[in-house]
Scaffold this motif. Structure first.
Motif, mmCIF file in Angstrom:
data_model
loop_
_atom_site.group_PDB
_atom_site.id
_atom_site.type_symbol
_atom_site.label_atom_id
_atom_site.label_comp_id
_atom_site.label_asym_id
_atom_site.label_seq_id
_atom_site.Cartn_x
_atom_site.Cartn_y
_atom_site.Cartn_z
ATOM 1 N N CYS A 96 8.886 -11.857 1.973
ATOM 2 C CA CYS A 96 9.048 -12.186 3.382
ATOM 3 C C CYS A 96 8.788 -13.681 3.505
ATOM 4 C CB CYS A 96 8.057 -11.386 4.230
ATOM 5 S SG CYS A 96 8.205 -11.715 5.999
ATOM 6 N N GLN A 97 9.675 -14.386 4.211
ATOM 7 C CA GLN A 97 9.591 -15.846 4.263
ATOM 8 C C GLN A 97 9.703 -16.350 5.702
ATOM 9 O OE1 GLN A 97 13.029 -18.621 3.218
ATOM 10 N NE2 GLN A 97 11.823 -18.633 1.323
ATOM 11 N N LEU A 98 8.879 -17.328 6.026
ATOM 12 C CA LEU A 98 9.005 -18.104 7.259
ATOM 13 C C LEU A 98 9.228 -19.554 6.862
ATOM 14 C CD1 LEU A 98 6.034 -16.724 9.392
ATOM 15 C CD2 LEU A 98 8.459 -16.236 9.707
ATOM 16 N N ASN A 99 9.894 -20.296 7.713
ATOM 17 C CA ASN A 99 10.068 -21.728 7.475
ATOM 18 C C ASN A 99 9.581 -22.464 8.715
ATOM 19 O OD1 ASN A 99 11.690 -24.338 7.906
ATOM 20 N ND2 ASN A 99 11.966 -23.891 5.732
ATOM 21 N N SER A 100 8.751 -23.486 8.499
ATOM 22 C CA SER A 100 8.358 -24.377 9.594
ATOM 23 C C SER A 100 8.323 -25.797 9.065
ATOM 24 C CB SER A 100 7.015 -23.977 10.206
ATOM 25 O OG SER A 100 5.923 -24.350 9.409
ATOM 26 N N ASN A 101 8.829 -26.702 9.868
ATOM 27 C CA ASN A 101 8.866 -28.125 9.516
ATOM 28 C C ASN A 101 9.505 -28.374 8.152
ATOM 29 O OD1 ASN A 101 7.595 -28.848 11.966
ATOM 30 N ND2 ASN A 101 5.620 -28.311 11.093
ATOM 31 N N GLY A 102 10.530 -27.579 7.815
ATOM 32 C CA GLY A 102 11.279 -27.796 6.590
ATOM 33 C C GLY A 102 10.681 -27.192 5.331
ATOM 34 N N GLU A 103 9.524 -26.548 5.423
ATOM 35 C CA GLU A 103 8.898 -25.936 4.242
ATOM 36 C C GLU A 103 8.959 -24.414 4.356
ATOM 37 O OE1 GLU A 103 4.770 -25.916 1.621
ATOM 38 O OE2 GLU A 103 4.936 -27.285 3.318
ATOM 39 N N ASP A 104 9.233 -23.764 3.223
ATOM 40 C CA ASP A 104 9.231 -22.301 3.170
ATOM 41 C C ASP A 104 7.829 -21.791 2.857
ATOM 42 O OD1 ASP A 104 11.990 -22.113 3.650
ATOM 43 O OD2 ASP A 104 12.456 -22.269 1.516
ATOM 44 N N PHE A 105 7.448 -20.722 3.561
ATOM 45 C CA PHE A 105 6.159 -20.060 3.376
ATOM 46 C C PHE A 105 6.444 -18.592 3.090
ATOM 47 C CE2 PHE A 105 5.522 -23.777 5.881
ATOM 48 C CZ PHE A 105 4.300 -24.280 5.479
ATOM 49 N N GLU A 106 5.828 -18.061 2.024
ATOM 50 C CA GLU A 106 6.194 -16.712 1.573
ATOM 51 C C GLU A 106 4.994 -15.797 1.387
ATOM 52 O OE1 GLU A 106 10.273 -17.834 -0.839
ATOM 53 O OE2 GLU A 106 8.496 -17.341 -2.003
ATOM 54 N N VAL A 107 5.296 -14.506 1.501
ATOM 55 C CA VAL A 107 4.369 -13.432 1.174
ATOM 56 C C VAL A 107 5.115 -12.479 0.249
ATOM 57 C CG1 VAL A 107 3.079 -11.457 2.066
ATOM 58 C CG2 VAL A 107 3.091 -13.601 3.341
ATOM 59 N N ASN A 108 4.492 -12.127 -0.857
ATOM 60 C CA ASN A 108 5.072 -11.195 -1.814
ATOM 61 C C ASN A 108 4.709 -9.771 -1.399
ATOM 62 O OD1 ASN A 108 5.639 -9.562 -4.074
ATOM 63 N ND2 ASN A 108 5.335 -11.294 -5.460
ATOM 64 N N LEU A 109 5.716 -8.949 -1.150
ATOM 65 C CA LEU A 109 5.520 -7.565 -0.712
ATOM 66 C C LEU A 109 6.009 -6.566 -1.759
ATOM 67 C CD1 LEU A 109 6.770 -7.999 2.963
ATOM 68 C CD2 LEU A 109 4.404 -7.996 2.151
ATOM 69 N N THR A 110 6.006 -6.979 -3.015
ATOM 70 C CA THR A 110 6.531 -6.134 -4.084
ATOM 71 C C THR A 110 5.817 -4.790 -4.161
ATOM 72 O OG1 THR A 110 7.216 -8.099 -5.291
ATOM 73 C CG2 THR A 110 7.041 -6.070 -6.557
ATOM 74 N N ASN A 111 4.534 -4.748 -3.836
ATOM 75 C CA ASN A 111 3.796 -3.476 -3.872
ATOM 76 C C ASN A 111 4.403 -2.448 -2.917
ATOM 77 O OD1 ASN A 111 2.883 -5.148 -1.736
ATOM 78 N ND2 ASN A 111 1.038 -3.941 -1.532
ATOM 79 N N ILE A 112 5.013 -2.889 -1.857
ATOM 80 C CA ILE A 112 5.657 -1.986 -0.899
ATOM 81 C C ILE A 112 6.964 -1.435 -1.466
ATOM 82 C CG2 ILE A 112 6.851 -1.977 1.332
ATOM 83 C CD1 ILE A 112 4.705 -3.968 2.283
ATOM 84 N N ALA A 113 7.655 -2.223 -2.285
ATOM 85 C CA ALA A 113 8.982 -1.858 -2.796
ATOM 86 C C ALA A 113 8.967 -0.692 -3.770
ATOM 87 C CB ALA A 113 9.633 -3.073 -3.451
ATOM 88 N N ALA A 114 7.804 -0.320 -4.270
ATOM 89 C CA ALA A 114 7.721 0.801 -5.209
ATOM 90 C C ALA A 114 7.726 2.153 -4.506
ATOM 91 C CB ALA A 114 6.465 0.671 -6.068
ATOM 92 N N SER A 115 7.560 2.158 -3.196
ATOM 93 C CA SER A 115 7.495 3.390 -2.416
ATOM 94 C C SER A 115 8.866 3.732 -1.841
ATOM 95 C CB SER A 115 6.498 3.200 -1.271
ATOM 96 O OG SER A 115 6.529 4.294 -0.389
ATOM 97 N N THR A 116 9.008 4.967 -1.388
ATOM 98 C CA THR A 116 10.204 5.363 -0.641
ATOM 99 C C THR A 116 9.846 5.778 0.778
ATOM 100 O OG1 THR A 116 10.040 7.635 -1.439
ATOM 101 C CG2 THR A 116 11.462 6.123 -2.694
ATOM 102 N N GLU A 117 8.568 5.673 1.121
ATOM 103 C CA GLU A 117 8.100 6.077 2.449
ATOM 104 C C GLU A 117 8.278 4.942 3.457
ATOM 105 O OE1 GLU A 117 7.009 9.150 3.344
ATOM 106 O OE2 GLU A 117 7.630 9.670 1.302
ATOM 107 N N PRO A 118 8.754 5.248 4.673
ATOM 108 C CA PRO A 118 8.794 4.235 5.718
ATOM 109 C C PRO A 118 7.375 3.742 6.009
ATOM 110 C CG PRO A 118 10.024 6.184 6.373
ATOM 111 C CD PRO A 118 9.277 6.537 5.129
ATOM 112 N N GLN A 119 7.244 2.434 6.227
ATOM 113 C CA GLN A 119 5.927 1.845 6.464
ATOM 114 C C GLN A 119 5.996 0.814 7.570
ATOM 115 O OE1 GLN A 119 4.004 0.435 2.791
ATOM 116 N NE2 GLN A 119 5.648 1.465 1.697
ATOM 117 N N LEU A 120 4.942 0.758 8.374
ATOM 118 C CA LEU A 120 4.783 -0.314 9.339
ATOM 119 C C LEU A 120 3.992 -1.409 8.638
ATOM 120 C CD1 LEU A 120 5.140 -1.393 12.217
ATOM 121 C CD2 LEU A 120 2.940 -0.311 12.771
#
Length: 108
Positions: free
Chosen positions: A35-59
């Motif tokens: 998941c990525q946000l950009n502010s003032n020309g720089e990208d800021f990221e969060v790695n959510l790979t732990n979520i990708a191993a599931s098949t359950e819907p998640q908030l």
């Protein structure tokens, strides 16, 4: 390889909010999910790979403090330029992968 989608926000002010939230239904293939946000020309990221191993819907709720700048900067939530989601393959083997996202918004 990778695939993703970017929503241009053109300087949206989210300074009254504490993070982003969305529903996701991953496919369980454990691909790298960013998941990525950009502010003032720089990208800021969060790695959510732990979520990708599931098949359950998640908030998913991600506080702005968890976003790390690619250039070591500080996320300026008063000047959000875009929101993006990326799925990257892990390794060299091509993969077909499906993620479903819904109700993406800033939260307090």
């Amino acid at each position: 390889g990778y695939a993703g989608i970017i929503k241009s926000l053109k300087g949206v002010d989210w300074s009254d909010y504490s993070g982003v939230q969305f529903w996701v239904k991953p496919d369980g293939k454990a691909q790298k999910l960013i998941c990525q946000l950009n502010s003032n020309g720089e990208d800021f990221e969060v790695n959510l790979t732990n979520i990708a191993a599931s098949t359950e819907p998640q908030l998913v709720t991600i506080p702005f403090s968890e976003f790390k700048g690619k250039n070591g900067g500080r996320l300026d939530t008063s000047a959000i330029q875009h929101f993006a989601l990326y799925c990257n393959t892990i390794g060299d083997v091509p993969v077909e992968s499906d993620f479903y996202f819904d109700d993406i918004h800033a939260v307090k």
